[in-house]
Design a protein around this motif. Structure first.
Motif, PDB file in Angstrom:
ATOM      1  N   GLN A   1       5.541 -16.636 -14.914  1.00 21.77           N
ATOM      2  CA  GLN A   1       5.674 -16.092 -16.277  1.00 21.77           C
ATOM      3  C   GLN A   1       6.128 -17.116 -17.307  1.00 21.77           C
ATOM      4  O   GLN A   1       6.484 -16.739 -18.425  1.00 21.77           O
ATOM      5  CB  GLN A   1       6.636 -14.883 -16.298  1.00 21.77           C
ATOM      6  CG  GLN A   1       6.236 -13.796 -15.314  1.00 21.77           C
ATOM      7  CD  GLN A   1       7.196 -12.626 -15.268  1.00 21.77           C
ATOM      8  OE1 GLN A   1       8.115 -12.527 -16.076  1.00 21.77           O
ATOM      9  NE2 GLN A   1       6.987 -11.718 -14.333  1.00 21.77           N
TER      10      GLN A   1
ATOM     11  N   HIS B   1       6.621 -14.212 -21.881  1.00 17.76           N
ATOM     12  CA  HIS B   1       5.681 -13.340 -21.182  1.00 17.76           C
ATOM     13  C   HIS B   1       6.391 -12.582 -20.065  1.00 17.76           C
ATOM     14  O   HIS B   1       7.366 -13.067 -19.481  1.00 17.76           O
ATOM     15  CB  HIS B   1       4.538 -14.166 -20.600  1.00 17.76           C
ATOM     16  CG  HIS B   1       3.538 -14.616 -21.620  1.00 17.76           C
ATOM     17  ND1 HIS B   1       2.736 -13.737 -22.325  1.00 17.76           N
ATOM     18  CD2 HIS B   1       3.191 -15.862 -22.052  1.00 17.76           C
ATOM     19  CE1 HIS B   1       1.966 -14.411 -23.153  1.00 17.76           C
ATOM     20  NE2 HIS B   1       2.211 -15.702 -23.013  1.00 17.76           N
TER      21      HIS B   1
ATOM     22  N   VAL C   1       1.144 -16.093 -16.534  1.00 13.59           N
ATOM     23  CA  VAL C   1       0.538 -16.737 -17.699  1.00 13.59           C
ATOM     24  C   VAL C   1      -0.697 -17.493 -17.218  1.00 13.59           C
ATOM     25  O   VAL C   1      -0.577 -18.434 -16.426  1.00 13.59           O
ATOM     26  CB  VAL C   1       1.521 -17.707 -18.394  1.00 13.59           C
ATOM     27  CG1 VAL C   1       0.933 -18.184 -19.709  1.00 13.59           C
ATOM     28  CG2 VAL C   1       2.863 -17.019 -18.629  1.00 13.59           C
TER      29      VAL C   1
ATOM     30  N   SER D   1      -1.700 -14.096 -21.148  1.00 11.69           N
ATOM     31  CA  SER D   1      -1.005 -13.604 -19.955  1.00 11.69           C
ATOM     32  C   SER D   1      -1.552 -12.282 -19.437  1.00 11.69           C
ATOM     33  O   SER D   1      -2.239 -11.547 -20.155  1.00 11.69           O
ATOM     34  CB  SER D   1       0.480 -13.438 -20.296  1.00 11.69           C
ATOM     35  OG  SER D   1       1.176 -12.703 -19.313  1.00 11.69           O
TER      36      SER D   1
ATOM     37  N   THR E   1       4.088 -12.941 -31.095  1.00  5.80           N
ATOM     38  CA  THR E   1       3.360 -12.286 -30.004  1.00  5.80           C
ATOM     39  C   THR E   1       2.187 -11.522 -30.599  1.00  5.80           C
ATOM     40  O   THR E   1       2.323 -10.868 -31.633  1.00  5.80           O
ATOM     41  CB  THR E   1       4.282 -11.312 -29.249  1.00  5.80           C
ATOM     42  OG1 THR E   1       5.399 -12.038 -28.746  1.00  5.80           O
ATOM     43  CG2 THR E   1       3.557 -10.638 -28.095  1.00  5.80           C
TER      44      THR E   1
END
Lengths: 379, 190
Positions: free
Chosen positions: A179, A203, A207, A224, A243
């Motif tokens: 991650q 994340h 990923v 991700s 994000t």
């Protein structure tokens, strides 16, 4: 504080986060007054029209004995490195189709590879959770193999993607099943920064891909399995800058738009999307009706933009390779239906640095190079 | 009698399962810490989201972003897109001349592009090759060719000196000029 009180706080905080996300989504929605295709039509744009021989397969690179998983061009000299299920990296001369190097890897489970900016080294990563570096000018060992010159260890999960920082031979970014993304100093083998993980917000699942902004190499975007893409500043590892939501499935691939202000994504939900980096707006969804039932929806495995950004090349698990007109969100060509096309899933693709050729890699064990084969006609 | 009853009670007690004297206290330290960490993460996330909500106020709408993309795409040349350029009269003669020796001659806005100055192979009636544009014929394909034509090299070739390709007699694919720095001397059969 007791566990019961902590649990109450957790519930309250979760509700606050969800409420804030909803408010943010509504405020952002107020700014969505059009999309790329509607704007393009309003400007009188007409879709790019390709003749049957305009984009042709001009080279087929054969030599791998397993599925091709990843490829990367050199910034110069038209060489390509590819990684395959056969546990090898091969370096190709794209013009002559000749293999210049074939590197047998200690860990055969390789899924990603990258060329260093100076073209002298290659990096690869995979299911050994490490990234290996090979200097192509090294003397081969007794078995005729190029020895590994550096191993970057530190990830706690598979390495799914790696990319050198443009114009920096000693910096590399990897993304992982743990991650996180990591920025490495290739010379020392040390981690410079870790992006994401349990404490710094990042994340929340594997990923799968990274793309570094060639206009500003401090910025990179990651995709991700948590269905989001995130923008990172290499100088601030503590949190993602932004994000990007929208996809309904794993984000398998991300790539910056040539102007460095937008980026594209491709996902298991069978769509590609174009996002604006600074505002977070989703500018366009590139979605095509597919034949077959819902269980057979092809996933987008890889994307690349042409040098102007007008064309978006998208490889799919079905073997299709759609060429999207990015301004009008129309498919203008399917390389998968042309002569000499691949016979399996397109797993990777990338454009040469001068934008004159596209290389695709496939589960059919081959790489193919596509270039403009038509004429620039006179009006 | 009382002693017998007391003995019976003791025996009954002995056969029953022992009862805990007081409920045991189980402290799940690991789980508590994890919960605390999650709460901290959520608090942090709340802070980020509040910042983002404030920043949304000053953002430009999607249409402005689309305009920027449209402008960038419109002003950046792209080698993979079929482009259509206006003909210039001054190019006509040179275009005609090249059309005599080359297939598919083209002319770009502002004058003939540099690739047209490169040697272009022609096939003489006796079957030998020659090049146009004042370049030595050795720069042209010198082997027997079944067909000669001039094409734009498909991939960038920093040292190339020849725009010639010819078809192999043994192969249906193109064969690159052997004198070109980036070409090879055998058929490129795909």
């Amino acid at each position: 504080m007791s566990v019961a009180e902590l649990k109450e706080r957790h519930i309250a905080a979760t509700a606050t986060v969800n409420s804030l996300r909803e408010r943010l989504k509504q405020r952002q929605q107020l700014l969505v007054d059009t999309d790329m295709a509607a704007y393009g039509r309003s400007q009188g744009r007409s879709a790019i029209s390709f003749g049957s021989t305009d984009l042709v397969c001009c080279r087929t690179l054969q030599g791998h004995t397993g599925k091709v998983y990843s490829l990367d061009w050199t910034p110069e000299r038209n060489r390509i490195v590819s990684a395959s299920q056969d546990g090898r990296l091969i370096v190709w001369n794209a013009l002559t189709s000749q293999k210049t190097h074939a590197i047998k890897l200690q860990c055969p489970w390789v899924v990603t590879c990258a060329f260093a900016p100076n073209g002298q080294s290659v990096a690869c990563g995979g299911l050994n959770s490490a990234c290996s570096i090979f200097n192509l000018n090294s003397q081969v060992d007794r078995d005729g193999n190029i020895p590994v010159s550096q191993i970057l260890t530190g990830h706690k999960g598979y390495v799914y993607s790696c990319q050198y920082v443009p114009d920096q031979e000693t910096r590399l970014i990897t993304s992982s099943g743990d991650q996180t993304c990591i920025l490495w100093d290739v010379t020392t083998g040390q981690r410079i920064s870790v992006f994401g993980g349990e404490f710094p917000s990042g994340h929340t699942a594997d990923v799968l891909s990274v793309s570094i902004n060639s206009s500003n190499s401090n910025m990179f975007v990651s995709g991700s399995c948590d269905t989001t893409a995130r923008l990172w500043d290499t100088r601030i590892a503590s949190r993602a800058v932004r994000t990007y939501h929208g996809h309904q499935g794993d984000v398998n691939t991300v790539k910056f738009f040539p102007d460095g202000q937008r980026f594209g994504t491709g996902s298991n939900d069978s769509t590609c999307r174009l996002y604006d980096m600074r505002t977070g707006h989703q500018l366009q969804v590139y979605s095509q009706q597919h034949d077959g039932d819902d269980n057979d929806i092809p996933t987008v495995t890889s994307i690349a933009f042409s040098i102007s950004g007008r064309l978006l090349f998208a490889g799919y698990s079905s073997g299709a390779c759609y060429v999207w007109d990015t301004l009008l969100a129309e498919v203008v060509l399917n390389l998968g239906e042309l002569q000499n096309s691949h016979e399996g899933c397109i797993s990777c693709l990338d454009l040469s640095s001068d934008g004159s050729a596209l290389c695709t890699g496939s589960w059919d064990k081959k790489l193919k190079i596509w270039a403009f084969g038509g004429q620039r006609r006179v009006i | 009698m009382a002693a017998a009853e007391a003995l019976e009670e003791k025996q009954a007690d002995a056969t029953q399962a022992p009862r805990a004297r007081s409920p045991r206290r189980y402290t799940d330290l690991c789980g508590r810490h994890r919960l605390q960490a999650r709460v901290q993460l959520l608090s942090r996330e709340i802070g980020f989201l509040e910042e983002e909500l404030q920043s949304v106020e000053g953002l430009q709408p999607v249409s402005v972003c689309c305009k920027e993309v449209d402008k960038y795409v419109g002003t950046t040349p792209d080698p993979l897109i079929p482009t259509y350029k206006k003909r210039h009269k001054s190019c006509c003669f040179s275009r005609w001349l090249r059309a005599m020796v080359c297939f598919n001659a083209t002319c770009f806005t502002g004058g003939c592009s540099s690739w047209q100055n490169r040697p272009c192979c022609t096939r003489r009636p006796n079957g030998s090759c020659s090049s146009s544009g004042g370049y030595p014929s050795r720069s042209c394909c010198s082997v027997s060719c079944s067909r000669l034509r001039c094409v734009i090299p498909r991939l960038s070739c920093p040292g190339y000196s020849c725009g010639c390709v010819c078809s192999c007699s043994n192969c249906t694919k193109v064969r690159l000029c052997p004198t070109c720095l980036c070409c090879i001397s055998h058929c490129v059969c795909e």
